[in-house]
Scaffold this motif. Sequence first.
Motif, PDB file in Angstrom:
ATOM      1  N   GLU A 184      11.113  -0.075  -4.926  1.00 16.69           N
ATOM      2  CA  GLU A 184      12.319   0.698  -5.212  1.00 16.69           C
ATOM      3  C   GLU A 184      12.330   1.931  -4.229  1.00 16.69           C
ATOM      4  N   GLY A 185      13.547   2.304  -3.843  1.00 19.01           N
ATOM      5  CA  GLY A 185      13.738   3.450  -2.739  1.00 19.01           C
ATOM      6  C   GLY A 185      13.629   2.679  -1.415  1.00 19.01           C
ATOM      7  N   SER A 186      13.101   3.673  -0.598  1.00 19.54           N
ATOM      8  CA  SER A 186      12.822   3.512   0.823  1.00 19.54           C
ATOM      9  C   SER A 186      11.577   2.675   0.915  1.00 19.54           C
ATOM     10  N   LEU A 187      11.441   1.913   2.004  1.00 19.54           N
ATOM     11  CA  LEU A 187      10.359   1.138   2.169  1.00 19.54           C
ATOM     12  C   LEU A 187       9.925   0.985   3.669  1.00 19.54           C
ATOM     13  N   VAL A 188       8.578   1.194   3.883  1.00 16.48           N
ATOM     14  CA  VAL A 188       8.051   0.791   5.406  1.00 16.48           C
ATOM     15  C   VAL A 188       7.502  -0.498   5.387  1.00 16.48           C
TER      16      VAL A 188
ATOM     17  N   THR B 178       0.954  -1.077   0.100  1.00 19.73           N
ATOM     18  CA  THR B 178       0.073   0.052   0.196  1.00 19.73           C
ATOM     19  C   THR B 178       1.023   1.162  -0.007  1.00 19.73           C
ATOM     20  N   THR B 179       0.302   2.367   0.090  1.00 18.38           N
ATOM     21  CA  THR B 179       0.933   3.716   0.131  1.00 18.38           C
ATOM     22  C   THR B 179       0.281   4.413   1.297  1.00 18.38           C
ATOM     23  N   ASP B 180       1.309   4.964   2.012  1.00 18.62           N
ATOM     24  CA  ASP B 180       0.769   5.636   3.450  1.00 18.62           C
ATOM     25  C   ASP B 180       0.396   7.020   3.205  1.00 18.62           C
ATOM     26  N   GLN B 181      -0.071   7.751   4.188  1.00 15.59           N
ATOM     27  CA  GLN B 181      -0.447   9.252   3.893  1.00 15.59           C
ATOM     28  C   GLN B 181       0.529  10.050   3.418  1.00 15.59           C
ATOM     29  N   ARG B 182       1.849   9.654   3.669  1.00  7.52           N
ATOM     30  CA  ARG B 182       2.796  10.500   3.248  1.00  7.52           C
ATOM     31  C   ARG B 182       3.593  10.102   1.921  1.00  7.52           C
ATOM     32  N   GLY B 183       2.932   9.105   1.352  1.00  3.48           N
ATOM     33  CA  GLY B 183       3.074   8.572   0.190  1.00  3.48           C
ATOM     34  C   GLY B 183       3.982   7.720   0.070  1.00  3.48           C
ATOM     35  N   ARG B 184       4.655   7.122   1.137  1.00  7.24           N
ATOM     36  CA  ARG B 184       5.742   6.210   1.085  1.00  7.24           C
ATOM     37  C   ARG B 184       5.151   4.798   0.845  1.00  7.24           C
ATOM     38  N   SER B 185       5.721   3.955   0.229  1.00  9.37           N
ATOM     39  CA  SER B 185       5.643   2.653  -0.065  1.00  9.37           C
ATOM     40  C   SER B 185       5.763   1.698   1.093  1.00  9.37           C
ATOM     41  N   VAL B 186       4.709   1.182   1.327  1.00  4.58           N
ATOM     42  CA  VAL B 186       4.431   0.297   2.719  1.00  4.58           C
ATOM     43  C   VAL B 186       4.025  -1.136   2.149  1.00  4.58           C
TER      44      VAL B 186
END
Length: 97
Positions: free
Chosen positions: A41-45, A10-18
Amino acid sequence: MTTPLTLTRTTDQRGRSVLKAAGEIDLSNTAAFAAALSDAEGSLVVDLTEVHYIDSAGMSVLFAHAERLELIATPLLAPILTMSGLTSMAKVHGITK
């Protein structure tokens, strides 16, 4: 036999990939877990709040990607995350160091 593990992106409220994991992470399903981490790609929660067990094979997958991970865990996983040293390599929320 593969241990049940559900992986949801999913994507969190800050637009980060989760990546949310639910179930158990062990040798029988680490290939799927590693693929899910590698696909991002990039950082991931990585949300581990519904993971009830992780073995050394699962931990090795987290270590391979530690520099770009932010983990959300529960106190249940605190001992293994802390003793392994992962808490000093990745941001970890939800446990007390």
